[in-house]
Design an enzyme around this catalytic site. Sequence first.
Site, mmCIF file in Angstrom:
data_model
loop_
_atom_site.group_PDB
_atom_site.id
_atom_site.type_symbol
_atom_site.label_atom_id
_atom_site.label_comp_id
_atom_site.label_asym_id
_atom_site.label_seq_id
_atom_site.Cartn_x
_atom_site.Cartn_y
_atom_site.Cartn_z
ATOM 1 N N HIS A 95 0.614 0.885 18.191
ATOM 2 C CA HIS A 95 -0.618 0.206 17.770
ATOM 3 C C HIS A 95 -1.509 -0.199 18.933
ATOM 4 O O HIS A 95 -2.441 -0.978 18.765
ATOM 5 C CB HIS A 95 -0.316 -0.984 16.854
ATOM 6 N N GLU A 155 0.846 -1.195 0.000
ATOM 7 C CA GLU A 155 0.000 0.000 0.000
ATOM 8 C C GLU A 155 0.877 1.239 0.000
ATOM 9 O O GLU A 155 1.942 1.246 0.627
ATOM 10 C CB GLU A 155 -0.856 0.053 1.287
ATOM 11 N N ARG A 201 -15.983 -7.758 15.466
ATOM 12 C CA ARG A 201 -16.244 -8.035 16.887
ATOM 13 C C ARG A 201 -16.789 -6.779 17.552
ATOM 14 O O ARG A 201 -16.781 -5.710 16.942
ATOM 15 C CB ARG A 201 -14.924 -8.397 17.579
HETATM 16 C C1 MV4 Z 1 -1.234 2.476 7.272
HETATM 17 C C2 MV4 Z 1 -0.744 3.756 7.601
HETATM 18 C C3 MV4 Z 1 -0.467 4.608 6.567
HETATM 19 N N1 MV4 Z 1 -0.634 4.216 5.292
HETATM 20 N N2 MV4 Z 1 -1.381 2.143 5.983
HETATM 21 C C4 MV4 Z 1 -1.394 0.709 11.690
HETATM 22 C C5 MV4 Z 1 -2.398 -0.222 12.269
HETATM 23 C C6 MV4 Z 1 -3.017 -0.926 11.131
HETATM 24 N N3 MV4 Z 1 -4.439 -1.057 11.347
HETATM 25 C C7 MV4 Z 1 -2.681 -0.120 9.948
HETATM 26 N N4 MV4 Z 1 -1.785 0.919 10.362
HETATM 27 C C8 MV4 Z 1 -1.405 1.881 9.506
HETATM 28 N N5 MV4 Z 1 -1.561 1.586 8.194
HETATM 29 C C9 MV4 Z 1 -1.076 2.985 5.036
HETATM 30 N N6 MV4 Z 1 -1.218 2.605 3.770
HETATM 31 C C10 MV4 Z 1 -0.576 4.080 8.936
HETATM 32 C C11 MV4 Z 1 -0.885 3.134 9.900
HETATM 33 C C12 MV4 Z 1 -0.590 3.540 11.230
HETATM 34 C C13 MV4 Z 1 -1.595 3.797 12.129
HETATM 35 C C14 MV4 Z 1 -2.934 3.651 11.803
HETATM 36 C C15 MV4 Z 1 -3.923 3.904 12.688
HETATM 37 C C16 MV4 Z 1 -3.571 4.345 13.968
HETATM 38 C C17 MV4 Z 1 -2.259 4.488 14.336
HETATM 39 C C18 MV4 Z 1 -1.257 4.221 13.427
HETATM 40 C C19 MV4 Z 1 0.061 4.383 13.816
HETATM 41 C C20 MV4 Z 1 1.026 4.105 12.927
HETATM 42 C C21 MV4 Z 1 0.716 3.680 11.634
#
Ligand code: MV4
Length: 512
Positions: free
Chosen positions: A241, A206, A299
Amino acid sequence: MPAKKKKIKKILIANRGEIAVRIIHACREMDIPAAVIYSEADRTSLHVQLADESICIGPPSPLESYLNIDAVIGAAKKCGADAVHPGYGFLAENADFAERCVKEGLIFIGPPAQAIRDMGDKVESRRIMESAGIPVVPGTTGAVGKFKQLLKAASSIEPPLFVKASAGGGGKGMRIVDNMADLESTIEAASREAESAFGNGTVYIEKVIENPRHIEFQVLLDQHGAGIHLFERECSIQRRHQKLVEETPSTALTPDVRRIMGETAVAAARAVGYQNAGTVEFLFDDKKKEFYFLEMNTRIQVEHPVTELTTGVDLVKWQIRIAQGEPLSLTQEGLVQRGHAIECRIYAEDPTAGFMPSSGKILYLQEPSGPGVRNDSGIYDGYEVTTHYDPILSKLVTWDETREGARLKMITALENYVILGIKTCTLFLRDLLAHQAFIDGKTNTDFIPKYMSEWSSKTWRPKDGGPPDEVLVAAALMEYLAKPIATGGDGVQERAPTPWQTVGRWEIGGGA
Ligand code: MV4
């Protein structure tokens, strides 16, 4: 799928801690007996004390107890339950468990197994969402299992990129690529890591959305084709996270964007044949005002109370009603988001020592309460915190007409949350909520590294850390006992308030 209309007679709650307690409350209110399982480490836990029935299913290790499918099914049979509520974590998103329940004639209080399976496979869920017209983060879709194919598919995307494990989620199995020259080696490393962690080496790619907000929508779908959303929760404030603070409404959404995202969330749930309560996670790009489907949690979630406080809808009761075939009587037009709610997760972790898990006996506990304060707790005075399980002790949730009102209420409630004997994150949370960036609603995912990395407790303490909690408890007890018992005009004897009620834990910890 034909609607199963069968009134549930007894529920087995296959969980522990605050969520098991929360589900017991819903069962009570619906006049359904609640049985619980527990491990040998949880004999004296609050959920065991409050349940109508409890069954020990094994040793402390989760693999031998709360994750042991045969033992959980055996417990359901033993107590004569006809339904199982999995809570969150443990077996909640295990499609094999959901399937097994149905095979054994038990109602699984959650979505169909196939929906869990599809959403658990991130490559598959991206494919399903893309074909349903749901916006996904730009990246690879389809079965691009082979390195060479994946490299080719990714070569047209602007770096930085994320290489993510298809069987991952929630931040597990993610690697960043800043330079396209590193892509191949990162794909190989991520795939190897995913193979050993999840038994599935499939990875996808991604584009990185910079400093996104994490905005998720709560949905409810019944067995008769009706589906609604209950607005959003913003969960951007996380540490590695692990979510710490959640709120609703999000400061980032306008009514139009909220409506479109909500409709998109319901469409996403429909695309996998979803039923029951679920959460659709989006990444929100603040600058472009664009949102992308990220994953769906199949959930009830930890942070569901903020939705309950602002909509007045009891989500756990609706999970049970939907599972027994009742049609949704709520309508989208009938729902309003009223006021503002904030949740703080109270973890048994030491924020002054890199959030190291803390365990031990709770020597003194005073939980906050009052108008607009909800405390979903799994602990009590004298409770022994172990490190076998998730470090979440309770969830403190405040509601007020405005965000500022809910924020001030939360700060006050945190200052009145006294937990002695173990380390918790209450003071860290108080300072986080008092930070100007939080006041300004600048809650994106780099909040903690950006604003809280220098944090140390501002409460005055002697250089050596001061007396241990045991000494504080003893001193407070002496002071309390030294005060006379007052006799009021009505002849009723009243004890003086405890020092924690009058001055709060922080002043005692510092100045006393
Ligand atoms: C991402 C992102 C930025 N761009 N994907 C972290 C948890 C997981 N659910 C997906 N995550 C992320 N995916 C793309 N393409 C940034 C995060 C992310 C994040 C997302 C939600 C809340 C906190 C976070 C902390 C770091 C990175």
